[in-house]
Motif scaffolding. Structure first.
Motif, PDB file in Angstrom:
ATOM      1  N   ASN A 169       0.661  -1.200   0.099  1.00 36.86           N
ATOM      2  CA  ASN A 169      -0.105   0.008   0.025  1.00 36.86           C
ATOM      3  C   ASN A 169       0.851   1.231  -0.159  1.00 36.86           C
ATOM      4  N   GLU A 226     -13.770  -2.843  -8.777  1.00 40.07           N
ATOM      5  CA  GLU A 226     -13.701  -2.634  -7.290  1.00 40.07           C
ATOM      6  C   GLU A 226     -14.890  -3.351  -6.752  1.00 40.07           C
ATOM      7  N   TYR A 274     -13.565  -7.111  -6.220  1.00 35.69           N
ATOM      8  CA  TYR A 274     -12.793  -7.468  -5.193  1.00 35.69           C
ATOM      9  C   TYR A 274     -13.468  -7.389  -4.030  1.00 35.69           C
ATOM     10  N   ARG A 275     -14.436  -6.236  -3.672  1.00 40.49           N
ATOM     11  CA  ARG A 275     -15.161  -6.315  -2.513  1.00 40.49           C
ATOM     12  C   ARG A 275     -16.167  -7.206  -2.104  1.00 40.49           C
ATOM     13  N   PHE A 305      -8.244  -6.572  -0.176  1.00 39.55           N
ATOM     14  CA  PHE A 305      -6.845  -5.658  -0.312  1.00 39.55           C
ATOM     15  C   PHE A 305      -5.637  -6.352   0.582  1.00 39.55           C
ATOM     16  N   ASN A 349      -7.290 -12.340  -2.496  1.00 38.72           N
ATOM     17  CA  ASN A 349      -8.325 -11.352  -3.266  1.00 38.72           C
ATOM     18  C   ASN A 349      -8.761 -11.983  -4.391  1.00 38.72           C
ATOM     19  N   ASN A 369      -7.387   6.827  -1.027  1.00 35.69           N
ATOM     20  CA  ASN A 369      -6.489   5.859  -0.378  1.00 35.69           C
ATOM     21  C   ASN A 369      -6.862   5.259   1.002  1.00 35.69           C
ATOM     22  N   THR A 389     -10.159   3.021  -0.491  1.00 33.66           N
ATOM     23  CA  THR A 389      -9.626   2.081  -1.438  1.00 33.66           C
ATOM     24  C   THR A 389      -8.040   2.206  -1.509  1.00 33.66           C
ATOM     25  N   THR A 410      -5.489  -1.324  -7.726  1.00 35.30           N
ATOM     26  CA  THR A 410      -6.734  -1.008  -7.404  1.00 35.30           C
ATOM     27  C   THR A 410      -7.171   0.576  -8.025  1.00 35.30           C
ATOM     28  N   SER A 411      -8.528   0.868  -7.816  1.00 30.59           N
ATOM     29  CA  SER A 411      -9.083   2.036  -8.605  1.00 30.59           C
ATOM     30  C   SER A 411      -8.328   3.367  -8.014  1.00 30.59           C
ATOM     31  N   SER A 412      -8.101   3.367  -6.932  1.00 32.81           N
ATOM     32  CA  SER A 412      -7.141   4.539  -6.343  1.00 32.81           C
ATOM     33  C   SER A 412      -6.002   4.712  -7.084  1.00 32.81           C
TER      34      SER A 412
END
Length: 369
Positions: free
Chosen positions: A62, A166, A169-170, A181, A186, A254, A257, A265-267
């Motif tokens: 991250n 997203e 994943y979620r 994450f 995942n 952040n 996500t 990731t989308s972020s």
């Protein structure tokens, strides 16, 4: 070709695209020399060299380092070039069906090369799809299929890809892979096990090809801006605004996500996409507006044969050059110590890789698919 036509082509060329592609490839081949590895040797801890070396490695999970931007830059600049390359063909009267077949062929070859590279190391047929060529084969084809749609349509599709990724994943429900994450637990990791029967070892996932498609599609939109008849000032403003929006939203997301390059990731896509727009805007301003072109030409030469030099460095080319340079570099500079001599050796290999591109460029040899 008459003189007037040649002058027009020269004037219309966006040299920032050549530079952007070239410096991205130059950095990619630099990694193959292991120079970046030597820069973070424990003996250099606490030094500026080590700090630079850290930025030339992917963040472990991250966070966002400079090196995490190289793959998005690569995807992005491919998209930037597409309105120019396909636009010329369409202006000459080439039917869409013909260019589609060309795009399909290129996509297949990218996938083939991306797969084949993973077979060389182990010396046997294997099935892995984690590298940039395999991902580009998907993003390139999707971007082509959508590039003649309206700009709002293209933007909406990119965000649908991010939102869809997203949600997958979620909301994924399979036990052990329902931690969006967490490394190797995942949705992307589950897809890899179903598709390839293995995990990457570095927490990378092949599903990254879906969200990173936004990078190539945003590159297409940026290319359309550069290709337009807008004043240069307006082009730069649009690119900078798009970049700032991406960076602000990406970093703001952040806490919700996490910015994670390894699962795209989308972020991360938004933040890295934002940096891509800003890097292109600055390149365009410095090179094509201010007119500073001599030094950037050094990097642009590498971008003239991107596929060739990428395949060369990923099939042992850098190691071959290392074997040639090492006896001389260690014989001359060995007194400086192991790490400094390794840094010098890697730097020489890096220069020789550049020179191979220069050799091809001077002889007008350009290897394309």
């Amino acid at each position: 070709m008459n003189q007037q036509t040649a002058t027009t082509l020269k004037t219309d060329r966006i040299f920032a695209i050549d530079f952007f592609r070239g410096i991205t490839m130059f950095l990619l081949i630099g990694e193959s020399t292991h120079l970046f590895h030597y820069l973070v040797d424990p003996s250099l801890d606490g030094t500026l060299i080590s700090a630079i070396g850290t930025q030339l490695h992917h963040h472990p999970w991250n966070g966002l380092r400079f090196w995490d931007l190289i793959q998005p830059f690569f995807m992005f600049i491919v998209g930037v070039s597409m309105p120019f390359s396909f636009g010329k063909r369409w202006q000459r009267g080439a039917p869409w069906s013909l260019t589609f077949r060309h795009a399909l062929k290129r996509s297949f070859l990218l996938l083939f090369f991306g797969w084949a590279l993973y077979c060389i190391g182990p010396g046997k047929l294997t099935f892995e799809l984690w590298n940039v060529l395999a991902q580009l084969s998907f993003t390139y084809l999707v971007a082509f299929l959508l590039m003649r749609k309206s700009i709002p349509t293209q933007i909406i599709v990119t965000f649908l890809l991010l939102i869809g990724s997203e949600l997958l994943y979620r909301l994924f429900w399979v036990p052990g892979f329902n931690q969006p994450f967490t490394p190797d637990h995942n949705f992307g990791s589950w897809v890899d096990l179903q598709l390839m029967g293995k995990l990457s070892g570095g927490h990378w996932v092949a599903f990254n090809a879906v969200p990173t498609t936004a990078h190539t599609m945003w590159g297409v939109l940026a290319g359309m801006v550069l290709k337009s008849s807008r004043p240069n000032r307006k082009k730069i403003q649009i690119l900078l605004l798009a970049g700032l929006i991406g960076i602000i939203i990406g970093y703001a997301l952040n806490p919700v996500t996490p910015i994670i390059k390894r699962i795209c990731t989308s972020s991360f896509v938004l933040a890295s996409g934002g940096w891509s727009f800003i890097a292109l805007a600055l390149s365009f301003w410095i090179i094509d507006v201010v007119g500073f072109k001599k030094a950037p030409a050094f990097f642009a030469i590498v971008g003239m044969n991107p596929l060739f030099i990428y395949l060369l460095t990923n099939t042992g080319g850098s190691g071959w050059l290392w074997g040639i340079v090492k006896p001389f570099s260690f014989g001359i500079f060995g007194w400086m110590g192991k790490v400094p001599t390794e840094i010098i050796t890697a730097s020489i290999v890096w220069f020789l890789l550049w020179y191979i591109c220069y050799f091809l460029y001077k002889r007008k040899i350009f290897i394309r698919i």
